[in-house]
Motif scaffolding. Structure first.
Motif, PDB file in Angstrom:
ATOM      1  N   ALA A  42      45.174  15.816  55.246  1.00 32.87           N
ATOM      2  CA  ALA A  42      44.694  16.934  54.433  1.00 32.87           C
ATOM      3  C   ALA A  42      45.594  18.150  54.545  1.00 32.87           C
ATOM      4  N   ARG A  43      46.437  18.191  55.583  1.00 38.14           N
ATOM      5  CA  ARG A  43      47.280  19.365  55.765  1.00 38.14           C
ATOM      6  C   ARG A  43      48.233  19.588  54.589  1.00 38.14           C
ATOM      7  N   PRO A  44      48.973  18.579  54.067  1.00 33.45           N
ATOM      8  CA  PRO A  44      49.819  18.824  52.882  1.00 33.45           C
ATOM      9  C   PRO A  44      49.031  19.263  51.662  1.00 33.45           C
ATOM     10  N   LEU A  45      47.784  18.738  51.524  1.00 37.08           N
ATOM     11  CA  LEU A  45      46.965  19.151  50.394  1.00 37.08           C
ATOM     12  C   LEU A  45      46.594  20.624  50.494  1.00 37.08           C
ATOM     13  N   ARG A  46      46.278  21.054  51.741  1.00 32.82           N
ATOM     14  CA  ARG A  46      45.942  22.467  51.906  1.00 32.82           C
ATOM     15  C   ARG A  46      47.151  23.359  51.605  1.00 32.82           C
ATOM     16  N   ARG A  47      48.329  22.912  52.065  1.00 31.73           N
ATOM     17  CA  ARG A  47      49.531  23.685  51.761  1.00 31.73           C
ATOM     18  C   ARG A  47      49.772  23.765  50.258  1.00 31.73           C
ATOM     19  N   ALA A  48      49.617  22.640  49.560  1.00 30.59           N
ATOM     20  CA  ALA A  48      49.820  22.644  48.114  1.00 30.59           C
ATOM     21  C   ALA A  48      48.796  23.536  47.418  1.00 30.59           C
ATOM     22  N   GLY A  49      47.554  23.513  47.915  1.00 31.14           N
ATOM     23  CA  GLY A  49      46.533  24.365  47.322  1.00 31.14           C
ATOM     24  C   GLY A  49      46.837  25.839  47.510  1.00 31.14           C
ATOM     25  N   ARG A  50      47.312  26.198  48.739  1.00 33.00           N
ATOM     26  CA  ARG A  50      47.664  27.600  48.968  1.00 33.00           C
ATOM     27  C   ARG A  50      48.860  28.010  48.114  1.00 33.00           C
ATOM     28  N   ALA A  51      49.834  27.109  47.953  1.00 29.72           N
ATOM     29  CA  ALA A  51      50.997  27.428  47.128  1.00 29.72           C
ATOM     30  C   ALA A  51      50.614  27.607  45.663  1.00 29.72           C
ATOM     31  N   ALA A  52      49.645  26.790  45.183  1.00 33.39           N
ATOM     32  CA  ALA A  52      49.223  26.910  43.790  1.00 33.39           C
ATOM     33  C   ALA A  52      48.371  28.144  43.564  1.00 33.39           C
ATOM     34  N   ALA A  53      47.548  28.495  44.550  1.00 35.39           N
ATOM     35  CA  ALA A  53      46.663  29.655  44.392  1.00 35.39           C
ATOM     36  C   ALA A  53      47.352  30.969  44.722  1.00 35.39           C
ATOM     37  N   GLY A  54      48.508  30.900  45.406  1.00 35.11           N
ATOM     38  CA  GLY A  54      49.194  32.128  45.802  1.00 35.11           C
ATOM     39  C   GLY A  54      49.552  33.040  44.648  1.00 35.11           C
ATOM     40  N   PRO A  55      50.211  32.530  43.583  1.00 39.37           N
ATOM     41  CA  PRO A  55      50.542  33.416  42.455  1.00 39.37           C
ATOM     42  C   PRO A  55      49.320  34.037  41.793  1.00 39.37           C
ATOM     43  N   PHE A  56      48.235  33.283  41.687  1.00 39.14           N
ATOM     44  CA  PHE A  56      47.022  33.847  41.084  1.00 39.14           C
ATOM     45  C   PHE A  56      46.451  34.964  41.952  1.00 39.14           C
ATOM     46  N   ALA A  57      46.457  34.756  43.281  1.00 42.53           N
ATOM     47  CA  ALA A  57      45.950  35.797  44.174  1.00 42.53           C
ATOM     48  C   ALA A  57      46.810  37.050  44.109  1.00 42.53           C
ATOM     49  N   LEU A  58      48.123  36.858  44.044  1.00 42.75           N
ATOM     50  CA  LEU A  58      49.002  38.018  43.947  1.00 42.75           C
ATOM     51  C   LEU A  58      48.796  38.762  42.630  1.00 42.75           C
ATOM     52  N   ALA A  59      48.639  38.008  41.548  1.00 46.62           N
ATOM     53  CA  ALA A  59      48.484  38.653  40.246  1.00 46.62           C
ATOM     54  C   ALA A  59      47.153  39.383  40.131  1.00 46.62           C
ATOM     55  N   LEU A  60      46.086  38.794  40.658  1.00 48.86           N
ATOM     56  CA  LEU A  60      44.750  39.356  40.450  1.00 48.86           C
ATOM     57  C   LEU A  60      44.351  40.375  41.503  1.00 48.86           C
ATOM     58  N   PHE A  61      44.795  40.197  42.765  1.00 49.20           N
ATOM     59  CA  PHE A  61      44.250  41.034  43.836  1.00 49.20           C
ATOM     60  C   PHE A  61      45.321  41.651  44.743  1.00 49.20           C
ATOM     61  N   GLN A  62      46.269  40.866  45.228  1.00 55.18           N
ATOM     62  CA  GLN A  62      47.096  41.284  46.357  1.00 55.18           C
ATOM     63  C   GLN A  62      48.429  41.905  45.964  1.00 55.18           C
ATOM     64  N   GLY A  63      49.003  41.499  44.849  1.00 51.06           N
ATOM     65  CA  GLY A  63      50.360  41.920  44.503  1.00 51.06           C
ATOM     66  C   GLY A  63      50.449  43.376  44.081  1.00 51.06           C
TER      67      GLY A  63
END
Length: 498
Positions: A42-63
């Motif tokens: 599950a570790r690679p899946l979690r990494r892929a999920g964080r990589a996919a959600a990272g741009p959305f989080a930056l655009a909507l909240f953190q960036g």
């Protein structure tokens, strides 16, 4: 009480030694319990999920967007008679244009949505099955959602996009409920959103821009799948255009920074070259005059033999040489600015002062013969200075290492070259180097047998550097039959043309 403390210490020691806690901690670090292979999978899946959600989080909240560029932009100066009414003395024309465009879009949007609302009210009266008008707050919210992002996009582009994303559902709902036409996008909202996308691509990081673009495409697919393809192309063009502008600005900024660093490096190199030149000048001045003064101070008492008049004359000559040395030192150091920013503009010595060198050398006991040939007037100042220093250093070396010998100085111009020859004979006694040669060979490069005080070891090196700076050559070495010779060839054609 003592028994309780012992029991507690025993319990803590047992807890530290429990092997199952260490195995469980290791399993937690590995992503699961011992024997649980699902954690590692599950570790690679979690990494892929964080990589996919990272741009959305930056655009909507953190960036956050980059600060405005420091490039100068057009500004509108406020007349003096309006300064009391206007809070700023100057206005950025880009921001003024955005404010005017925001007012225009606000007016068009509010008039359009109010007209839709009135038409919906008339239609609802004629046919109650048709949806009636919406509350008046929604047209005003839609107008604010169109105008506010445009007003904010120059200073806070990512905040402007977030405002547009929050208020976009109101605009789309208004268009679907009381508006007319397909797809459900009002023209003012389209203009606003494209401008905001461009600003985000120009001022935000690539990852943030990717998150904004992906969010836009996802929203287009949810709202109206039929027009998604065309709308995605239009939005992508705005993003790519803004990203291209960002890349060009970044490259320009890096080029400007590289040019600044190059100028700094060139300035530092010029400072080092000037220091080296001053060091050569100081070496030539100090070595020559100090050698003459030392020989004069040693010879005057012997020459005077108790005669007060001759002793005073010798001391006066030494004083004159000292003052001349001080004057030349001031002249060399005059290129360095004083605290008031002034510089010494006195001319540097040239071939017209060769006779002074010869007089000093003769006063120190050398027999100097000078021969000139060719037109020696009008030579470049740098060339004359280098020729003067070469003759000066050669005579100084002869005085240090072969006092009392005969020296021949020849200065000749042959076409586009100035040739110098300074040669001395072997003399009655050997020079300090321990051989019959004497002359400049004794100290400048190899030092003298008598110790380092007899020469600094840089005389011939400095003369060669002077010749090389002018594109010339310098050869020095012993000659057959004893003695030493310095031959210098300095080109003058290119220097005269400069």
């Amino acid at each position: 009480m003592i028994l309780v403390q012992r029991a507690r210490s025993l319990g803590r020691s047992i807890a530290r030694r429990r092997p199952w806690r260490r195995s469980r901690a290791g399993a937690d670090e590995a992503g699961g319990l011992p024997g649980d292979s699902g954690g590692e999978q599950a570790r690679p899946l979690r990494r892929a999920g964080r990589a996919a959600a990272g741009p959305f989080a930056l655009a909507l909240f953190q960036g956050d967007a980059d600060p405005p560029s420091g490039a100068r932009r057009l500004r509108l100066m406020v007349p003096r008679w309006l300064e009391a009414l206007v809070p700023y003395r100057s206005w950025d024309l880009v921001q003024v244009a955005d404010l005017l465009l925001a007012l225009v879009l606000y007016g068009i949007t509010i008039s359009t949505t109010l007209e839709w609302n009135q038409a919906a009210a008339r239609a609802h009266i004629a046919n109650p099955a048709i949806h009636g008008p919406v509350p008046l707050i929604f047209p005003y919210l839609a107008a604010i959602g169109v105008a506010l992002p445009v007003a904010l996009r120059d200073r806070w582009p990512l905040a402007a996009w977030r405002v547009a994303a929050v208020l976009a559902p109101v605009i789309i709902w208004m268009t679907i409920t009381v508006g007319q036409g397909e797809p459900p996008y009002i023209i003012t909202a389209i203009i606003m959103y494209l401008l905001v996308l461009y600003s985000v691509a120009v001022r935000c990081d690539r990852q943030i821009t990717g998150g904004v673009w992906a969010t836009t495409v996802l929203g287009l697919w949810i709202v109206h799948p039929d027009s998604m393809f065309l709308a995605t192309i239009i939005a992508s063009v705005a993003v790519l255009f803004g990203y291209n502008v960002r890349v060009r600005r970044t490259a320009t900024a890096r080029l400007v920074e590289e040019e600044r660093r190059t100028r700094q490096a060139e300035g530092a190199q010029a400072v080092l070259e000037e220091r080296a030149r001053i060091a050569r000048e100081l070496h030539d001045v100090v070595a020559h005059h100090m050698s003459v003064i030392a020989i004069q101070a040693e010879a005057v008492p012997l020459k005077a033999a108790g005669d007060v008049a001759q002793l005073e004359a010798g001391l006066a000559e030494i004083r004159g040489l000292s003052l001349e040395a001080i004057a030349e030192l001031r002249q060399v150091l005059g290129v360095l600015r004083d605290p008031q920013g002034r510089t010494d503009t006195a001319p540097q010595p040239g071939l017209d002062r060769i006779d002074e060198l010869v007089s000093n050398a003769r006063a120190a006991g050398l027999a100097v013969l000078v021969k000139r040939s060719g037109a020696l007037d009008g030579l470049p100042q740098a060339l004359e200075l280098s020729a003067y220093r070469i003759v000066q250093e050669s005579l100084s070396n002869v005085m240090r290492h072969a006092p009392g010998v005969t020296v021949a100085v020849e200065i000749a111009r042959r076409g586009d070259e100035l040739r110098l020859r300074i040669a001395n004979d072997a003399g009655a006694e050997p020079g300090p180097a321990g051989g019959p040669t004497g002359g400049p060979a004794g100290g400048p490069e190899g030092g003298s047998a008598g110790g380092p005080a007899r020469g600094a070891g840089q005389g011939l090196v400095g003369m060669r550097e002077r010749a090389a700076l002018l594109g010339g050559t310098l050869d020095a070495g012993p000659v057959a039959g004893g003695g030493f010779e310095v031959l210098a060839t300095l080109p003058i054609a290119e220097r005269e043309s400069m």
